[in-house]
Design a protein around this motif. Sequence first.
Motif, short mmCIF file in Angstrom:
data_model
loop_
_atom_site.label_atom_id
_atom_site.label_comp_id
_atom_site.label_asym_id
_atom_site.label_seq_id
_atom_site.Cartn_x
_atom_site.Cartn_y
_atom_site.Cartn_z
N ILE A 194 0.83 -1.20 0.00
CA ILE A 194 0.00 0.00 0.00
C ILE A 194 0.87 1.25 0.00
N ILE A 234 0.51 5.47 1.29
CA ILE A 234 -0.28 6.37 2.11
C ILE A 234 0.20 7.80 1.88
N ASP A 235 -0.75 8.71 1.71
CA ASP A 235 -0.39 10.12 1.55
C ASP A 235 -1.64 10.97 1.76
N GLU A 236 -1.43 12.25 2.10
CA GLU A 236 -2.57 13.16 2.19
C GLU A 236 -2.69 13.95 0.90
N THR A 288 -6.87 11.82 3.68
CA THR A 288 -5.77 10.86 3.69
C THR A 288 -6.20 9.63 2.91
N VAL A 308 -5.38 5.81 1.13
CA VAL A 308 -4.58 4.57 1.11
C VAL A 308 -4.84 3.88 -0.22
N LYS A 327 -5.74 14.98 7.82
CA LYS A 327 -4.43 14.37 7.59
C LYS A 327 -3.80 14.04 8.94
N LEU A 334 -6.14 7.85 9.94
CA LEU A 334 -5.95 6.44 9.56
C LEU A 334 -6.54 5.45 10.57
N VAL A 346 4.84 -0.88 2.89
CA VAL A 346 4.12 0.39 2.90
C VAL A 346 5.04 1.48 2.38
N SER A 356 5.47 5.64 2.01
CA SER A 356 4.94 6.90 2.52
C SER A 356 6.05 7.95 2.49
N TYR A 382 2.91 9.57 10.24
CA TYR A 382 2.75 8.34 9.45
C TYR A 382 3.73 7.26 9.91
N THR A 395 5.05 6.21 -3.69
CA THR A 395 3.72 6.82 -3.72
C THR A 395 3.43 7.43 -5.09
#
Length: 404
Positions: free
Chosen positions: A153, A155-157, A168, A170, A185, A190, A207, A209, A215, A362
């Motif tokens: 995965i 993850i970011d805003e 946010t 995923v 965020k 999450l 993950v 990020s 995070y 990402t």
Amino acid sequence: MSTSLLYHAFGLRGYRHHRTEYVHGGIVFHISPQSAKLRCGHCGSASVMRQGKVIRQFRTTPIGGKPVRIELAVPRLWCADCSRTRQVRLSFADERRRHTHAFARYALELSRHMTIQAVAQHLGVSWDVIKDIQKRHLQRRFKRIRLKGLRQIAIDEIAVGKGHRYITVVLDLVSGAVVFIGEGKGADALDPFWKKLRSSGTRIEAVASDMSAAYLMAIANNLPDAVHVLDRFHVMKLFNEKLSNLRRDLHRQAETKEHKQVIKGTRWLLLKNAENLNADRNERERLDAALRLNEPLSTAYYLKEDLRQFWEQTSRRTAERFLGDWIARAEASGVAMLKKFANTLRLHRRSLLNWYDYPISTGPLEGTNNKIQTMKRQAYGYRDAEFFHLKIYTLHETTYALVG
């Protein structure tokens, strides 16, 4: 009209056709239910009594561009078990809706190729009708997003509006589908995702990020066995921000007007990759002139170009040696900005090197962000936050093209 045509053309089963009217350029089919035992629309009880009827019309799929309506007398029944009076439940339309299931399916098919406004104009209904059809369809489809099988995965805003409004996101890096959207965020956004993930029994392998402390802590606490990969894009973005600040400081500290003039306007030249400098605009010459006059700026620029090579090493072992050498050179440069950045990379050394075990980033999420912004521009914004989130869940199936 035969009963089979009612079923195959409009999805009406168990009804008889009585007559057809042509009213105001449209077509109205008058139908009635075939003889059948009436039951309560709420509990299904057969202990009912007739309490009159209500004449209702429903929009259905058009014929040859002409709008078509179905009209019938819907019986009202008093139920002995419920002790309430209700209309009979119809098989071809939902409660409190003035269109048939066939009309909704047709509108959804058109929505794959047209905007909500275009579909509404084509079918001769309001914008809200088509939006409601889309929203109800997406609510059924994404009522429960399956997380089983999720492995990698990002993850970011993402900024979604003025006033520092964020969501946010995923992303499943294998399928490209958005699997979770949280309001705001940071780590708190999450929390619902971690809860769903634990209940699904899914084991996340890796993950990607940025370097956000929130995070990093959330990932460490909730996915202790997952490999964390520090995103290449955000590392270089952070270095470029530091490089821009250094250039600004050197411009203020320049003692002569000539030095100020050389440094002025070189920000984008410093941030560009060396191979992208435009020879027709003498960008290479302008950059070299600025670097000759400013040793700290020159050192930072060439170390930036070297840092890009970290992700192009042949193995994790060579990358580890490269990173150690780069940190040593940055610390020996005497430039405060480079020393601080070297310390940052040392703190995140393991996450940087993890890229050689899981070469993820990402980047696909940045592409999804671009699609979100395109979707917003096409719709001139979204007033309904839930509908906006539901549309984001479909973005991996969507392509955007310039037309006209």
